[in-house]
Design a protein around this motif. Structure first.
Motif, mmCIF file in Angstrom:
data_model
loop_
_atom_site.group_PDB
_atom_site.id
_atom_site.type_symbol
_atom_site.label_atom_id
_atom_site.label_comp_id
_atom_site.label_asym_id
_atom_site.label_seq_id
_atom_site.Cartn_x
_atom_site.Cartn_y
_atom_site.Cartn_z
ATOM 1 N N GLY A 126 6.393 78.975 33.230
ATOM 2 C CA GLY A 126 6.538 77.344 33.208
ATOM 3 C C GLY A 126 7.973 76.779 33.835
ATOM 4 O O GLY A 126 8.157 75.765 33.736
ATOM 5 N N GLN A 127 8.799 77.779 34.165
ATOM 6 C CA GLN A 127 10.173 77.540 34.783
ATOM 7 C C GLN A 127 10.525 77.980 36.201
ATOM 8 O O GLN A 127 11.150 77.227 37.011
ATOM 9 N N THR A 128 9.880 79.132 36.645
ATOM 10 C CA THR A 128 9.961 79.563 37.914
ATOM 11 C C THR A 128 8.665 79.324 38.683
ATOM 12 O O THR A 128 7.650 79.610 38.212
ATOM 13 N N ALA A 129 8.431 78.924 40.076
ATOM 14 C CA ALA A 129 7.144 78.953 40.727
ATOM 15 C C ALA A 129 7.661 79.321 42.324
ATOM 16 O O ALA A 129 8.576 79.246 42.707
ATOM 17 N N PHE A 130 6.370 79.770 42.788
ATOM 18 C CA PHE A 130 6.581 79.758 44.212
ATOM 19 C C PHE A 130 5.417 79.000 44.836
ATOM 20 O O PHE A 130 4.272 79.000 44.036
ATOM 21 N N MET A 131 5.616 78.602 45.988
ATOM 22 C CA MET A 131 4.349 77.886 46.996
ATOM 23 C C MET A 131 4.733 77.825 48.346
ATOM 24 O O MET A 131 5.840 78.289 48.486
#
Length: 187
Positions: A126-131
């Motif tokens: 819930g803290q690091t994301a990739f898109m």
């Protein structure tokens, strides 16, 4: 963007733009290996090649370490994945689901082959994301002469914006599985 998806802009994020597949995959594999609670992945294309096996094996490793892992795949974009490729994931406890499998809707009037999920989203703890536009496959790393090199841009986000991608994943996961991920532990 806010009018389209009802998500306000938020500050306090660190954003890294990744323009080359090897850099994207290196950042993604490091982030996945650092996961402590959960990993949510959503991909249009995931190839059963060396790159696909690399990320499959990272998910298996994290699942064995007690990290909850969910993988949402587009049924058309991932048509090459077979049971022998996916079985090690499910055996390790990774939840795998397909977005709008073709066999669910073939005779409905309003169904269309073009009704696909082209998202490429990863949310870690819930803290690091990739898109972005980078799928999982050797062709993105320049390993297939007829398709390579493939240039796509991806972003790594750290901070509160990751929760908006978490919300998007949770909505798509619910559509595919009817499992509600709105619990506080994910947000």
């Amino acid at each position: 963007g806010q009018r389209l998806v009802d998500m306000p802009p938020v500050g306090g994020n660190e954003v890294t733009v990744l323009e080359e597949a090897n850099a994207t995959y290196a950042a993604l594999s490091d982030a996945l290996r650092a996961a402590q609670h959960h990993i949510h992945l959503e991909y249009y294309i995931w190839q059963p090649d060396e790159t696909g096996r690399l990320f499959r094996d990272i998910l298996i490793e994290r699942a064995h370490a007690g990290v909850q892992c969910r993988l949402l795949l587009d049924a058309v974009g991932c048509w090459r994945l077979n049971r022998s490729f996916l079985q090690p994931l499910t055996d390790a406890g990774v939840r795998v689901a397909y977005f709008l499998p073709v066999y669910h809707f073939p005779f409905r009037k309003r169904w269309s082959l073009h009704l696909r999920n082209h998202r490429k989203i990863v949310v870690i703890d819930g803290q690091t994301a990739f898109m972005g536009s980078q799928n999982i496959g050797d062709e993105y790393r320049g390993r297939l002469a007829r398709l390579s090199p493939w240039y796509d841009t991806h972003m790594r986000l750290r901070g509160p914006a990751a929760l908006f991608l978490q919300q998007t994943f949770a909505e798509d996961w619910y559509l595919a599985t009817r499992e509600d991920l709105s619990a506080g532990m994910y947000f």
